[in-house]
Design a protein around this motif. Structure first.
Motif, PDB file in Angstrom:
ATOM      1  N   ARG A  56       0.749  -0.849   0.305  1.00 38.73           N
ATOM      2  CA  ARG A  56      -0.413  -0.316   0.139  1.00 38.73           C
ATOM      3  C   ARG A  56       0.686   1.045   0.233  1.00 38.73           C
ATOM      4  N   CYS A  57       0.833   1.820  -0.602  1.00 36.79           N
ATOM      5  CA  CYS A  57       1.641   3.545  -1.147  1.00 36.79           C
ATOM      6  C   CYS A  57       0.779   4.867  -1.150  1.00 36.79           C
ATOM      7  N   LEU A  58       1.574   5.794  -0.794  1.00 39.06           N
ATOM      8  CA  LEU A  58       1.173   6.440  -0.522  1.00 39.06           C
ATOM      9  C   LEU A  58       2.214   7.608  -1.478  1.00 39.06           C
ATOM     10  N   ALA A  79       2.723  12.131 -10.658  1.00 38.65           N
ATOM     11  CA  ALA A  79       2.614  10.613 -10.507  1.00 38.65           C
ATOM     12  C   ALA A  79       3.673   9.644 -10.520  1.00 38.65           C
ATOM     13  N   SER A  80       4.882   9.847 -10.963  1.00 39.73           N
ATOM     14  CA  SER A  80       5.736   9.045 -11.674  1.00 39.73           C
ATOM     15  C   SER A  80       6.518   7.835 -11.615  1.00 39.73           C
ATOM     16  N   LEU A  81       6.681   8.521  -9.537  1.00 42.82           N
ATOM     17  CA  LEU A  81       6.361   7.535  -8.654  1.00 42.82           C
ATOM     18  C   LEU A  81       5.412   6.467  -8.576  1.00 42.82           C
ATOM     19  N   GLY A  82       4.176   6.643  -8.238  1.00 39.00           N
ATOM     20  CA  GLY A  82       3.267   5.707  -7.513  1.00 39.00           C
ATOM     21  C   GLY A  82       3.082   5.115  -8.864  1.00 39.00           C
ATOM     22  N   VAL A 121       5.698   4.936   1.341  1.00 39.98           N
ATOM     23  CA  VAL A 121       5.437   6.130   1.549  1.00 39.98           C
ATOM     24  C   VAL A 121       6.903   7.033   0.495  1.00 39.98           C
ATOM     25  N   PHE A 122       6.143   8.093  -0.627  1.00 33.74           N
ATOM     26  CA  PHE A 122       7.357   8.680  -1.234  1.00 33.74           C
ATOM     27  C   PHE A 122       7.466  10.433  -1.049  1.00 33.74           C
ATOM     28  N   LEU A 123       8.271  10.908  -0.899  1.00 36.85           N
ATOM     29  CA  LEU A 123       8.285  12.524  -0.926  1.00 36.85           C
ATOM     30  C   LEU A 123       9.066  13.082  -1.214  1.00 36.85           C
ATOM     31  N   GLY A 137       8.214  -1.539   9.834  1.00 38.04           N
ATOM     32  CA  GLY A 137       8.337  -2.445   7.883  1.00 38.04           C
ATOM     33  C   GLY A 137       7.980  -1.272   7.319  1.00 38.04           C
ATOM     34  N   SER A 138       7.435   0.124   7.764  1.00 44.99           N
ATOM     35  CA  SER A 138       7.573   0.686   6.337  1.00 44.99           C
ATOM     36  C   SER A 138       8.377   1.203   5.837  1.00 44.99           C
ATOM     37  N   LEU A 139       8.721   1.380   4.276  1.00 44.60           N
ATOM     38  CA  LEU A 139       9.882   2.326   3.728  1.00 44.60           C
ATOM     39  C   LEU A 139       9.148   4.120   3.622  1.00 44.60           C
ATOM     40  N   LEU A 140       9.953   4.164   3.778  1.00 47.83           N
ATOM     41  CA  LEU A 140       9.809   6.332   3.688  1.00 47.83           C
ATOM     42  C   LEU A 140      11.229   6.669   1.691  1.00 47.83           C
ATOM     43  N   TYR A 141      10.972   6.803   1.279  1.00 50.41           N
ATOM     44  CA  TYR A 141      11.864   7.607   0.358  1.00 50.41           C
ATOM     45  C   TYR A 141      11.603   9.218   0.376  1.00 50.41           C
ATOM     46  N   ILE A 142      12.709   9.943   0.421  1.00 46.50           N
ATOM     47  CA  ILE A 142      12.447  10.997   0.749  1.00 46.50           C
ATOM     48  C   ILE A 142      13.404  11.268  -0.754  1.00 46.50           C
ATOM     49  N   GLU A 143      13.277  12.498  -0.972  1.00 48.57           N
ATOM     50  CA  GLU A 143      13.752  13.349  -2.261  1.00 48.57           C
ATOM     51  C   GLU A 143      13.930  15.145  -1.984  1.00 48.57           C
TER      52      GLU A 143
END
Length: 197
Positions: A58-60, A67-70, A129-131, A156-162
């Motif tokens: 489940r992604c945010l 919306a490239s990442l999603g 989660v993509f940020l 366990g959640s993963l968060l990408y921050i750019e």
């Protein structure tokens, strides 16, 4: 991705899906000031990092922009992606592109509004989660605090921050462990995992 964008008279840009069921598809992107899709090289690096985690997740996708990442996550069989984008025209383009790909409607939702307000309406934790917030707005501290306070991530959640390098000194909760990192002359890319939450 960017928000607070302004329309221009330039022709539409495009994004390309790198891998998965929509591999090779090119999708139109609103050509607007402030909207900057994640580059193919960065996206490829990110999804190599997430290779074993995207399927059934489940992604945010906050500050979704193009919306490239999603969309890349959906192509790689994410269970569901919630897109949040402030710009009305960019939100409409996201919906059009998802329809163009014939993504089943139960696989996504597109929420138009300020990310810092929309997140308060979300009530389930996300696996990824993509940020990628707009530059020079310093939105990361507030959105990181909100994600933690609202329990939108779990163990366990993963968060990408750019973000741009000059804002890469943001703080994260103690339970967010940095597991991957890369950077260019201008940008910082980091992947965190929530542990012991």
């Amino acid at each position: 991705m960017r928000r607070d964008v302004k329309k221009t008279n330039k022709p539409m840009g495009s994004i390309r899906v790198i891998s998965g069921q929509y591999r090779g598809r090119k999708l139109p992107v609103l050509n607007a000031d402030g909207l900057r899709p994640t580059t193919d090289r960065t996206k490829e690096t990110l999804f190599n990092w997430l290779m074993n985690d995207v399927r059934d997740s489940r992604c945010l996708d906050l500050f979704a922009g193009s919306a490239s990442l999603g969309i890349e996550a959906l192509s790689r069989h994410a269970a569901n992606v919630t897109f949040v984008e402030m710009n009305k025209d960019a939100s409409a383009q996201i919906n059009q592109n998802l329809n163009l790909l014939k993504v089943p409607t139960d696989k996504f939702s597109v929420l138009q509004g300020d990310a810092t307000q929309v997140v308060t309406q979300l009530n389930a934790p996300f696996d990824i989660v993509f940020l990628d917030p707009p530059f020079h707005k310093n939105l990361l501290p507030e959105i990181i605090d909100l994600l933690e306070q609202l329990s939108l991530v779990r163990d366990g959640s993963l968060l990408y921050i750019e973000c741009e390098l000059e804002h890469a000194n943001y703080a994260v909760p103690q339970s967010w462990q940095r597991i991957k990192e890369s950077q260019t002359k201008q940008l910082s890319y980091r992947l965190y995992q929530v542990v012991d939450k």
